[in-house]
Design a protein around this motif. Structure first.
Motif, PDB file in Angstrom:
ATOM      1  N   ARG A 199       0.833  -1.197   0.000  1.00  0.00           N
ATOM      2  CA  ARG A 199       0.000   0.000   0.000  1.00  0.00           C
ATOM      3  C   ARG A 199       0.865   1.243   0.000  1.00  0.00           C
ATOM      4  NH1 ARG A 199      -3.059   2.197   5.294  1.00  0.00           N
ATOM      5  NH2 ARG A 199      -3.787   4.189   4.448  1.00  0.00           N
ATOM      6  N   ASP A 200       0.497   2.187  -0.837  1.00  0.00           N
ATOM      7  CA  ASP A 200       1.145   3.505  -0.859  1.00  0.00           C
ATOM      8  C   ASP A 200       0.029   4.543  -0.796  1.00  0.00           C
ATOM      9  OD1 ASP A 200       2.715   5.720  -1.140  1.00  0.00           O
ATOM     10  OD2 ASP A 200       3.204   5.389  -3.251  1.00  0.00           O
ATOM     11  N   GLY A 201      -0.225   5.033   0.394  1.00  0.00           N
ATOM     12  CA  GLY A 201      -1.345   5.954   0.563  1.00  0.00           C
ATOM     13  C   GLY A 201      -2.659   5.229   0.312  1.00  0.00           C
ATOM     14  N   LEU A 202      -3.424   5.693  -0.662  1.00  0.00           N
ATOM     15  CA  LEU A 202      -4.702   5.078  -1.019  1.00  0.00           C
ATOM     16  C   LEU A 202      -4.588   4.259  -2.291  1.00  0.00           C
ATOM     17  CD1 LEU A 202      -7.150   8.015  -0.190  1.00  0.00           C
ATOM     18  CD2 LEU A 202      -6.530   6.050   1.239  1.00  0.00           C
ATOM     19  N   ASN A 203      -3.378   3.798  -2.591  1.00  0.00           N
ATOM     20  CA  ASN A 203      -3.141   3.002  -3.799  1.00  0.00           C
ATOM     21  C   ASN A 203      -2.563   1.642  -3.441  1.00  0.00           C
ATOM     22  OD1 ASN A 203      -3.670   5.117  -5.932  1.00  0.00           O
ATOM     23  ND2 ASN A 203      -2.031   6.134  -4.793  1.00  0.00           N
ATOM     24  N   VAL A 204      -2.861   0.662  -4.278  1.00  0.00           N
ATOM     25  CA  VAL A 204      -2.169  -0.623  -4.204  1.00  0.00           C
ATOM     26  C   VAL A 204      -1.112  -0.605  -5.296  1.00  0.00           C
ATOM     27  CG1 VAL A 204      -3.920  -1.743  -5.663  1.00  0.00           C
ATOM     28  CG2 VAL A 204      -2.348  -3.137  -4.313  1.00  0.00           C
ATOM     29  N   VAL A 205       0.110  -0.983  -4.929  1.00  0.00           N
ATOM     30  CA  VAL A 205       1.241  -0.936  -5.855  1.00  0.00           C
ATOM     31  C   VAL A 205       1.772  -2.360  -6.028  1.00  0.00           C
ATOM     32  CG1 VAL A 205       3.555  -0.027  -6.277  1.00  0.00           C
ATOM     33  CG2 VAL A 205       1.835   1.392  -5.131  1.00  0.00           C
ATOM     34  N   MET A 206       2.041  -2.735  -7.274  1.00  0.00           N
ATOM     35  CA  MET A 206       2.643  -4.034  -7.554  1.00  0.00           C
ATOM     36  C   MET A 206       4.080  -3.829  -7.998  1.00  0.00           C
ATOM     37  SD  MET A 206       1.614  -7.077 -10.245  1.00  0.00           S
ATOM     38  CE  MET A 206       2.400  -6.336 -11.684  1.00  0.00           C
ATOM     39  N   GLU A 207       5.014  -4.493  -7.317  1.00  0.00           N
ATOM     40  CA  GLU A 207       6.422  -4.450  -7.686  1.00  0.00           C
ATOM     41  C   GLU A 207       6.890  -5.848  -8.066  1.00  0.00           C
ATOM     42  OE1 GLU A 207       8.855  -2.785  -4.675  1.00  0.00           O
ATOM     43  OE2 GLU A 207       7.877  -0.807  -4.700  1.00  0.00           O
ATOM     44  N   VAL A 208       7.761  -5.926  -9.038  1.00  0.00           N
ATOM     45  CA  VAL A 208       8.412  -7.168  -9.439  1.00  0.00           C
ATOM     46  C   VAL A 208       9.901  -6.873  -9.532  1.00  0.00           C
ATOM     47  CG1 VAL A 208       8.598  -8.972 -11.178  1.00  0.00           C
ATOM     48  CG2 VAL A 208       6.378  -7.915 -10.728  1.00  0.00           C
ATOM     49  N   ASP A 209      10.698  -7.627  -8.789  1.00  0.00           N
ATOM     50  CA  ASP A 209      12.150  -7.388  -8.741  1.00  0.00           C
ATOM     51  C   ASP A 209      12.448  -5.939  -8.361  1.00  0.00           C
ATOM     52  OD1 ASP A 209      12.632 -10.020  -9.491  1.00  0.00           O
ATOM     53  OD2 ASP A 209      12.606  -9.525 -11.630  1.00  0.00           O
ATOM     54  N   ARG A 210      11.672  -5.434  -7.396  1.00  0.00           N
ATOM     55  CA  ARG A 210      11.832  -4.081  -6.841  1.00  0.00           C
ATOM     56  C   ARG A 210      11.548  -2.966  -7.845  1.00  0.00           C
ATOM     57  NH1 ARG A 210      17.057  -4.454  -2.712  1.00  0.00           N
ATOM     58  NH2 ARG A 210      16.285  -6.269  -1.541  1.00  0.00           N
TER      59      ARG A 210
END
Length: 345
Positions: free
Chosen positions: A19-30
């Protein structure tokens, strides 16, 4: 009725959701690959090796966003959700009806009438559109006739739930015995000789199993939306960890959102042999790329509209489980004398 919101499907192996604030963030290999506002979501479905941060899971639980985890083959693993909400009186009535044999039979009868009617609709359309190309027209026509008769037998008086289950099995045998005739591809690997599961033994069964899993997830969300307990069903017996009522509700839509979509994907060559892989023991599953193709097609199909015969309104296909869940709740409250099944025309 609450409008159906978006479901986020995460299929990239090794993805990290946070979670970043009111967002969902997807990371792959940073590396950040995607970002989406959480207020747009009703649920998040993680398929395969996906990680999620405690902060994201906590926020979702507090704000009514369910998070489901499935294996890469579509098998349900776990579901993260907040406190149970809904009308306690409605749930208590649901539990009473599930323990009442007569009340259970009345609901199961209509569920299965809807299911078999819709199976008949699939075969009837196939007979109308592809009669000349069927490999065994006589067998196919016989199956269509059987599926038309069986719902009439379900309407007989003094019938038990177990007898209804037997008629459902008879209908399934007739239906799946000829469904392969509607597969119009020369690739033998994409044909099938009957329904197999746990695990699926061929590509078409793997496709059906994955679509049925997605459908069950949507039905579970619909039931929770109207305040029903998805674990206590009527057709499917109670079992720890099984969403029996969600499986009940899904029966009416298997032919529409599962079988018909699977046939379209194969016949239009949107999925092919490369989208499946075989595992030890002969099991067959969709590949990562195959699952992505199916998910896109499934979401697109849910945006199509159909006329709902009971409410006499056009409804997005993706909203049909919510409509049926609401009708079931109204029946349990006593607002409707019987549960009206979804009949596809």
């Amino acid at each position: 009725m609450r409008r159906q919101l978006n479901t986020l499907y995460v299929t990239t192996g090794g993805a990290w959701l946070h979670r970043d604030g009111l967002n969902v963030v997807m990371e792959v290999d940073r590396q950040e690959r995607a970002r989406l506002p959480l207020h747009m979501l009703e649920s998040i479905v993680c398929i395969g090796r996906i990680l999620a941060s405690p902060a994201l899971l906590g926020y979702c639980a507090q704000n009514g966003i369910t998070v489901c985890f499935l294996t890469e083959n579509g098998k349900f693993l776990a579901r993260v959700e907040g406190p149970v909400s809904g009308n306690v009186l409605l749930r208590k009535e649901q539990y009473r009806r599930s323990d009442d044999p007569a009340a259970t039979t009345a609901i199961v009868r209509n569920l299965l009438v809807g299911k078999i009617h819709n199976q008949h609709a699939v075969l009837a359309r196939g007979w109308r559109d592809h009669r000349e190309g069927l490999s065994d027209p006589a067998k196919y026509e016989h199956a269509v006739a059987r599926l038309k008769r069986i719902p009439l037998r379900m309407l007989e008086a003094d019938i038990s739930t177990d007898f209804l289950r037997g008629l459902e099995g008879e209908a399934a045998l007739a239906y799946f015995s000829v469904l392969d005739q509607l597969i119009r591809t020369e690739a033998s690997a994409l044909h099938f000789s009957g329904r197999t599961r746990r695990p699926p033994q061929d590509a078409f069964n793997a496709l059906l199993s994955f679509l049925y899993t997605l459908l069950t997830h949507d039905c579970r969300s619909a039931l929770e939306t109207v305040g029903l307990d998805p674990a206590v069903g009527f057709l499917h017996r109670d079992r720890p960890g099984r969403p029996s009522l969600a499986l009940d509700l899904a029966e009416e839509f298997r032919s529409l959102l599962g079988d018909r979509l699977a046939l379209s994907l194969v016949n239009l060559r949107q999925v092919g042999e490369r989208d499946f892989h075989s595992a030890d023991g002969g099991a067959v599953y969709l590949t990562d790329e195959g699952r992505k193709k199916v998910l896109v097609a499934y979401q697109e199909r849910k945006r199509d509209q159909l006329l709902h015969a009971f409410i006499e309104e056009k409804v997005d296909i993706g909203l049909l489980p919510f409509v049926q869940a609401q009708l079931l709740a109204r029946h349990l409250r006593g607002d409707l004398d019987a549960y009206p099944p979804f009949l596809w025309k």
